[in-house]
Design an enzyme around this catalytic site. Structure first.
Site, short mmCIF file in Angstrom:
data_model
loop_
_atom_site.label_atom_id
_atom_site.label_comp_id
_atom_site.label_asym_id
_atom_site.label_seq_id
_atom_site.Cartn_x
_atom_site.Cartn_y
_atom_site.Cartn_z
N CYS A 208 -3.90 9.57 2.00
CA CYS A 208 -3.08 8.43 1.60
C CYS A 208 -1.82 8.86 0.85
CB CYS A 208 -3.90 7.46 0.74
SG CYS A 208 -5.22 6.63 1.63
N LYS B 184 0.84 -1.21 0.00
CA LYS B 184 0.00 0.00 0.00
C LYS B 184 0.87 1.25 0.00
CE LYS B 184 -3.36 2.45 2.92
NZ LYS B 184 -2.47 3.50 3.42
#
Length: 204
Positions: free
Chosen positions: A58, A4
């Site tokens: 993010c 991720k």
């Protein structure tokens, strides 16, 4: 977890390349949108679109987990974060410069439309938004100018007074596009308005 972080860091690096190109093109007086369009005709080239920075919880955050743990090994990732953060500062400075130039030319303070607060187009999420940072930086330099802050995806903000984009464009001398919301791509601009398009609203 590392996958991720890698995905988001890769995206950040790609955006940084586009943003760095936009800085180069601004100095070289080249249309960055046309340049990227032409470069992307190559089958193995896929340059992203520049903007006024990188936001969200993010892409703008995850690279720091890598750079903090592996500072010597993550040179490109760290530099990409610097470039994307700097792009927001640069945009704010461009607006301030346009404001001062307008005042020198016309002998009065301009009305300024700041178009967008969200961290990406067509959403109402302002987390880590470069557009919000730019608005804050510009307002810190305010000297009795009229500012019209536009975010079509929210009605009320606890800090900023939200103005409709129709009213803002009708009254503004300077229009700064910070987010490429769909509504902005359909507007009509006055030929006498100073337009700062940081996100390609007028080129897409």
């Amino acid at each position: 977890e590392m996958c991720k972080l890698t995905e988001n860091s890769s995206r950040d690096v790609q955006i940084a390349f586009a943003n760095e190109l936009s800085l180069i093109c601004a100095k070289a007086d080249i249309n960055v949108w046309e340049l990227i369009h032409l470069a992307n005709k190559h089958p193995r080239v896929n340059i992203l679109q520049p903007g006024c920075g990188v936001g969200g919880h993010c892409i703008a955050v995850d690279p720091y987990f890598i750079t903090s743990e592996f500072p010597m090994e993550s040179q490109i990732i760290g530099k990409a974060r610097e470039i994307n953060n700097y792009k927001s500062f640069w945009c704010a400075e461009q607006i301030k410069t346009a404001k001062h130039d307008f005042q020198l030319k016309h002998g009065r303070k301009p009305s300024i439309a700041l178009m967008g607060l969200a961290f990406k187009p067509n959403i109402d999420d302002l987390r880590e938004s470069p557009a919000k940072y730019i608005v804050q930086k510009v307002l810190q330099d305010a000297q009795d100018e009229n500012y019209y802050i536009v975010e079509p995806n929210i009605e009320i903000h606890q800090v900023f007074k939200i103005t409709s984009y129709q009213e803002a464009l009708e009254k503004a001398d300077i229009v700064a596009f910070l987010v490429a919301h769909q509504e902005f791509k359909e507007v009509s601009l006055n030929e006498n308005q100073v337009v700062l398009d940081f996100c390609g609203v007028l080129n897409n």
